[in-house]
Design a protein around this motif. Structure first.
Motif, PDB file in Angstrom:
ATOM      1  N   ARG A   1       0.815  -1.222   0.000  1.00 51.39           N
ATOM      2  CA  ARG A   1       0.000   0.000   0.000  1.00 51.39           C
ATOM      3  C   ARG A   1       0.848   1.273   0.000  1.00 51.39           C
ATOM      4  N   GLU A   2       1.942   1.261   0.722  1.00 52.25           N
ATOM      5  CA  GLU A   2       2.808   2.446   0.783  1.00 52.25           C
ATOM      6  C   GLU A   2       3.421   2.740  -0.584  1.00 52.25           C
ATOM      7  N   THR A   3       3.875   1.722  -1.269  1.00 52.87           N
ATOM      8  CA  THR A   3       4.453   1.911  -2.606  1.00 52.87           C
ATOM      9  C   THR A   3       3.393   2.422  -3.578  1.00 52.87           C
TER      10      THR A   3
ATOM     11  N   LYS B   1       0.761   4.170  -2.809  1.00 44.49           N
ATOM     12  CA  LYS B   1       0.504   5.563  -2.442  1.00 44.49           C
ATOM     13  C   LYS B   1       1.594   6.475  -3.003  1.00 44.49           C
ATOM     14  N   GLN B   2       2.832   6.077  -2.897  1.00 39.67           N
ATOM     15  CA  GLN B   2       3.930   6.888  -3.409  1.00 39.67           C
ATOM     16  C   GLN B   2       3.843   7.048  -4.931  1.00 39.67           C
ATOM     17  N   ILE B   3       3.494   5.989  -5.619  1.00 38.99           N
ATOM     18  CA  ILE B   3       3.334   6.066  -7.076  1.00 38.99           C
ATOM     19  C   ILE B   3       2.223   7.039  -7.436  1.00 38.99           C
TER      20      ILE B   3
ATOM     21  N   ASP C   1       1.043   9.473  -5.560  1.00 37.24           N
ATOM     22  CA  ASP C   1       1.474  10.824  -5.173  1.00 37.24           C
ATOM     23  C   ASP C   1       2.398  11.442  -6.218  1.00 37.24           C
ATOM     24  N   LEU C   2       3.127  10.602  -6.927  1.00 40.76           N
ATOM     25  CA  LEU C   2       4.044  11.089  -7.966  1.00 40.76           C
ATOM     26  C   LEU C   2       3.345  11.259  -9.317  1.00 40.76           C
TER      27      LEU C   2
END
Length: 76
Positions: A19-21, A23-25, A27-28
Protein backbone atom coordinates in the motif's frame (compact mmCIF):
# COMPACT_ATOMS: atom_id res chain seq x y z
CA UNK A 1 -28.00 -32.75 -16.21
CA UNK A 2 -26.12 -29.59 -17.26
CA UNK A 3 -23.17 -29.92 -19.61
CA UNK A 4 -19.87 -30.04 -17.71
CA UNK A 5 -17.36 -27.42 -18.74
CA UNK A 6 -14.07 -29.25 -19.04
CA UNK A 7 -11.93 -26.36 -17.86
CA UNK A 8 -12.42 -24.24 -14.77
CA UNK A 9 -10.28 -21.40 -13.50
CA UNK A 10 -9.08 -20.96 -9.92
CA UNK A 11 -8.09 -17.35 -9.22
CA UNK A 12 -7.14 -14.96 -6.46
CA UNK A 13 -5.81 -11.45 -6.00
CA UNK A 14 -2.22 -11.14 -4.86
CA UNK A 15 -0.40 -8.13 -3.50
CA UNK A 16 2.37 -7.18 -5.90
CA UNK A 17 3.00 -3.70 -4.54
CA UNK A 18 2.37 -2.84 -0.90
CA UNK A 19 0.00 0.00 0.00
CA UNK A 20 2.81 2.45 0.78
CA UNK A 21 4.45 1.91 -2.61
CA UNK A 22 1.10 2.33 -4.37
CA UNK A 23 0.50 5.56 -2.44
CA UNK A 24 3.93 6.89 -3.41
CA UNK A 25 3.33 6.07 -7.08
CA UNK A 26 -0.03 7.82 -6.99
CA UNK A 27 1.47 10.82 -5.17
CA UNK A 28 4.04 11.09 -7.97
CA UNK A 29 1.27 11.21 -10.56
CA UNK A 30 1.52 7.59 -11.66
CA UNK A 31 -1.35 5.19 -12.09
CA UNK A 32 -1.90 1.59 -11.08
CA UNK A 33 -3.51 -0.72 -13.65
CA UNK A 34 -6.35 -2.94 -12.53
CA UNK A 35 -6.62 -6.69 -12.96
CA UNK A 36 -2.94 -7.43 -13.36
CA UNK A 37 -2.60 -8.67 -9.78
CA UNK A 38 -5.22 -11.36 -10.21
CA UNK A 39 -3.49 -14.66 -10.84
CA UNK A 40 -5.23 -17.74 -12.11
CA UNK A 41 -4.69 -21.39 -12.90
CA UNK A 42 -6.64 -23.35 -15.51
CA UNK A 43 -7.73 -26.79 -14.23
CA UNK A 44 -9.09 -29.64 -16.36
CA UNK A 45 -12.07 -31.44 -14.77
CA UNK A 46 -14.69 -34.03 -15.70
CA UNK A 47 -18.21 -34.83 -14.55
CA UNK A 48 -16.94 -37.21 -11.88
CA UNK A 49 -14.46 -34.88 -10.16
CA UNK A 50 -15.55 -31.31 -10.94
CA UNK A 51 -17.51 -30.66 -7.74
CA UNK A 52 -14.83 -32.16 -5.49
CA UNK A 53 -12.03 -30.21 -7.19
CA UNK A 54 -14.00 -26.96 -6.94
CA UNK A 55 -14.64 -27.62 -3.24
CA UNK A 56 -10.94 -28.31 -2.66
CA UNK A 57 -9.91 -25.06 -4.36
CA UNK A 58 -12.58 -22.97 -2.63
CA UNK A 59 -11.40 -24.26 0.77
CA UNK A 60 -7.99 -22.78 -0.12
CA UNK A 61 -9.56 -19.36 -0.64
CA UNK A 62 -9.68 -19.42 -4.43
CA UNK A 63 -12.54 -18.15 -6.54
CA UNK A 64 -13.74 -20.62 -9.19
CA UNK A 65 -14.98 -19.38 -12.57
CA UNK A 66 -15.47 -20.67 -16.09
CA UNK A 67 -12.65 -20.08 -18.56
CA UNK A 68 -14.98 -17.87 -20.61
CA UNK A 69 -15.21 -15.45 -17.67
CA UNK A 70 -11.46 -14.74 -17.61
CA UNK A 71 -10.30 -11.66 -19.48
CA UNK A 72 -6.59 -11.61 -20.20
CA UNK A 73 -5.53 -7.92 -19.92
CA UNK A 74 -2.78 -8.27 -22.47
CA UNK A 75 -5.23 -9.14 -25.28
CA UNK A 76 -8.05 -6.76 -24.77
Amino acid sequence: MPKCERWIVAQKMVEVLNRETIKQILDLGGQIGGGWNCIHQHVYVNTENKERIEELLEKQGLEITATTAIRHPEIG
